[in-house]
Write an enzyme that holds these catalytic residues in place. Structure first.
Site, PDB file in Angstrom:
ATOM      1  N   ASP A  24       0.791  -1.245   0.000  1.00  0.00           N
ATOM      2  CA  ASP A  24       0.000   0.000   0.000  1.00  0.00           C
ATOM      3  C   ASP A  24       0.821   1.293   0.000  1.00  0.00           C
ATOM      4  O   ASP A  24       0.458   2.258   0.690  1.00  0.00           O
ATOM      5  CB  ASP A  24      -0.966   0.000   1.192  1.00  0.00           C
ATOM      6  CG  ASP A  24      -1.937  -1.163   1.170  1.00  0.00           C
ATOM      7  OD1 ASP A  24      -1.900  -1.951   0.210  1.00  0.00           O
ATOM      8  OD2 ASP A  24      -2.728  -1.293   2.123  1.00  0.00           O
ATOM      9  N   LYS A 129      -6.689  -4.964  -3.096  1.00  0.00           N
ATOM     10  CA  LYS A 129      -7.339  -5.578  -1.934  1.00  0.00           C
ATOM     11  C   LYS A 129      -8.342  -4.607  -1.315  1.00  0.00           C
ATOM     12  O   LYS A 129      -8.054  -3.413  -1.182  1.00  0.00           O
ATOM     13  CB  LYS A 129      -6.270  -5.987  -0.909  1.00  0.00           C
ATOM     14  CG  LYS A 129      -5.458  -4.832  -0.339  1.00  0.00           C
ATOM     15  CD  LYS A 129      -4.308  -5.380   0.498  1.00  0.00           C
ATOM     16  CE  LYS A 129      -3.518  -4.339   1.247  1.00  0.00           C
ATOM     17  NZ  LYS A 129      -4.230  -3.593   2.269  1.00  0.00           N
ATOM     18  N   LYS A 132      -7.692  -4.579   4.914  1.00  0.00           N
ATOM     19  CA  LYS A 132      -6.380  -4.208   5.431  1.00  0.00           C
ATOM     20  C   LYS A 132      -5.360  -5.311   5.141  1.00  0.00           C
ATOM     21  O   LYS A 132      -4.201  -5.048   4.851  1.00  0.00           O
ATOM     22  CB  LYS A 132      -6.454  -3.924   6.941  1.00  0.00           C
ATOM     23  CG  LYS A 132      -7.466  -2.846   7.332  1.00  0.00           C
ATOM     24  CD  LYS A 132      -7.212  -1.529   6.621  1.00  0.00           C
ATOM     25  CE  LYS A 132      -8.209  -0.452   7.062  1.00  0.00           C
ATOM     26  NZ  LYS A 132      -8.162   0.735   6.184  1.00  0.00           N
ATOM     27  N   VAL A 157       3.153   0.291   4.246  1.00  0.00           N
ATOM     28  CA  VAL A 157       2.446   1.049   5.287  1.00  0.00           C
ATOM     29  C   VAL A 157       1.019   0.525   5.462  1.00  0.00           C
ATOM     30  O   VAL A 157       0.452  -0.029   4.532  1.00  0.00           O
ATOM     31  CB  VAL A 157       2.411   2.551   4.920  1.00  0.00           C
ATOM     32  CG1 VAL A 157       3.820   3.116   4.883  1.00  0.00           C
ATOM     33  CG2 VAL A 157       1.700   2.823   3.599  1.00  0.00           C
ATOM     34  N   THR A 158       0.452   0.765   6.683  1.00  0.00           N
ATOM     35  CA  THR A 158       1.126   1.223   7.875  1.00  0.00           C
ATOM     36  C   THR A 158       1.452   0.024   8.765  1.00  0.00           C
ATOM     37  O   THR A 158       0.756  -0.992   8.702  1.00  0.00           O
ATOM     38  CB  THR A 158       0.271   2.233   8.682  1.00  0.00           C
ATOM     39  OG1 THR A 158      -0.928   1.581   9.142  1.00  0.00           O
ATOM     40  CG2 THR A 158      -0.106   3.435   7.866  1.00  0.00           C
ATOM     41  N   CYS A 162      -2.126  -2.267   7.922  1.00  0.00           N
ATOM     42  CA  CYS A 162      -2.081  -3.224   6.808  1.00  0.00           C
ATOM     43  C   CYS A 162      -0.875  -4.158   6.869  1.00  0.00           C
ATOM     44  O   CYS A 162      -0.965  -5.306   6.418  1.00  0.00           O
ATOM     45  CB  CYS A 162      -2.153  -2.484   5.481  1.00  0.00           C
ATOM     46  SG  CYS A 162      -3.787  -1.752   5.234  1.00  0.00           S
ATOM     47  N   GLN A 202       7.740 -13.232  21.830  1.00  0.00           N
ATOM     48  CA  GLN A 202       7.319 -14.616  22.093  1.00  0.00           C
ATOM     49  C   GLN A 202       7.948 -15.594  21.097  1.00  0.00           C
ATOM     50  O   GLN A 202       7.278 -16.485  20.565  1.00  0.00           O
ATOM     51  CB  GLN A 202       5.799 -14.734  22.049  1.00  0.00           C
ATOM     52  CG  GLN A 202       5.075 -13.788  23.010  1.00  0.00           C
ATOM     53  CD  GLN A 202       3.586 -14.024  23.021  1.00  0.00           C
ATOM     54  OE1 GLN A 202       3.135 -15.125  23.335  1.00  0.00           O
ATOM     55  NE2 GLN A 202       2.820 -13.005  22.677  1.00  0.00           N
TER      56      GLN A 202
HETATM   57  N1  TIU Z   1      -2.614   0.410   4.267  1.00  0.00           N
HETATM   58  C1  TIU Z   1      -3.077   0.689   5.489  1.00  0.00           C
HETATM   59  O1  TIU Z   1      -2.393   0.537   6.479  1.00  0.00           O
HETATM   60  N2  TIU Z   1      -4.355   1.209   5.569  1.00  0.00           N
HETATM   61  C2  TIU Z   1      -4.781   2.053   6.580  1.00  0.00           C
HETATM   62  O2  TIU Z   1      -5.936   2.463   6.606  1.00  0.00           O
HETATM   63  N3  TIU Z   1      -3.843   2.417   7.497  1.00  0.00           N
HETATM   64  C3  TIU Z   1      -3.982   3.310   8.521  1.00  0.00           C
HETATM   65  O3  TIU Z   1      -3.082   3.427   9.327  1.00  0.00           O
HETATM   66  N4  TIU Z   1      -5.090   4.053   8.579  1.00  0.00           N
END
Ligand code: TIU
Length: 228
Positions: A24, A129, A132, A157-158, A162, A202
């Site tokens: 992403d 997709k 997330k 990210v993030t 995701c 862990q």
């Molecule tokens: N790609 C992804 O992480 N989608 C999000 O919406 N991330 C946020 O941190 N909002």
């Protein structure tokens, strides 16, 4: 097999069954006026990931190793968007609404596409997709299996959204994930730190964590040994 120094212990993988996953890296998350900023986030926190991902991507390309890109987003008719996701946050301008980079998080719009710095080359798979995670409602699992991939080098990210969702989905499907700490980013510095710890805690409950330089060095050493 090669050993890549990592937490909680060396990540063991084979060149022929390893792929790079770039999650992403879209304008909607990294650039002004996109979904990330509309959610109220400070998008500047994510930019430090771009250069290290570029270096890893370039390395995988020169080595002819598989690369997969993902994009979060929805069909223009919103048929793959749950009302629960559309209404979350009570945003004045949310998913599907017109924004500065086109309709927010909608496939085909400028904001939805991958940033120029990391734009996929022809032939590099792009997984679109709606969720997330990168496995939910996609054929990523089938594409990885078709290529004999068992190990994923995870970037993007993030970190806590995701990336985490994808790593957890991958872990439950039998993949081993190595997350590159300098190649994943969060809008929240504290989530970045704790999100990485959660993966490797862990005994590596979800996967492994290392830095991009260590990954590249291990692959270079392995290549050298193979060629001798
Ligand atoms: N790609 C992804 O992480 N989608 C999000 O919406 N991330 C946020 O941190 N909002």
């Amino acid at each position: 097999m090669m050993d890549i120094p990592a937490a909680p212990y060396a990540f063991e993988c084979a060149r022929e069954s390893t792929a790079l996953l770039i999650i992403d890296m879209q304008r909607d998350f990294l650039e002004p006026g996109g979904f990330g900023e509309l959610l109220g986030n400070d998008i500047s926190h994510l930019r430090s990931t771009i250069e290290p991902i570029q270096r890893v991507l370039e390395f995988f390309r020169t080595q002819n190793l598989p690369v997969f890109h993902t994009r979060e987003g929805h069909k223009p008719d919103l048929s793959d968007l749950y009302e629960s996701k559309r209404s979350r946050g009570k945003l004045a301008c949310g998913i599907g609404d017109p924004g500065p980079m086109g309709r927010v998080l909608i496939r085909g719009e400028r904001g939805h596409d991958i940033i120029d710095e990391l734009y996929p080359l022809a032939g590099e798979p792009i997984i679109d997709k709606p969720g997330k995670g990168s496995f939910y409602a996609t054929d990523l699992d089938d594409q990885l299996k078709a290529k004999g991939i068992r190990s994923l080098i995870v970037t993007g990210v993030t970190t806590e959204v995701c990336v985490h969702t994808t790593v957890r989905e991958a872990n439950d499907r039998g993949y081993e994930c190595l997350v590159l700490s300098d190649c994943v980013g969060s809008y929240f510095p504290e989530f970045q730190a704790i999100g990485l710890k959660m993966i490797a805690a862990q005994g590596g409950i979800f996967g492994w964590v290392t830095e991009s330089e260590k990954l590249i060095r291990a692959f270079q050493t392995d290549e050298h040994e193979v060629s001798i």
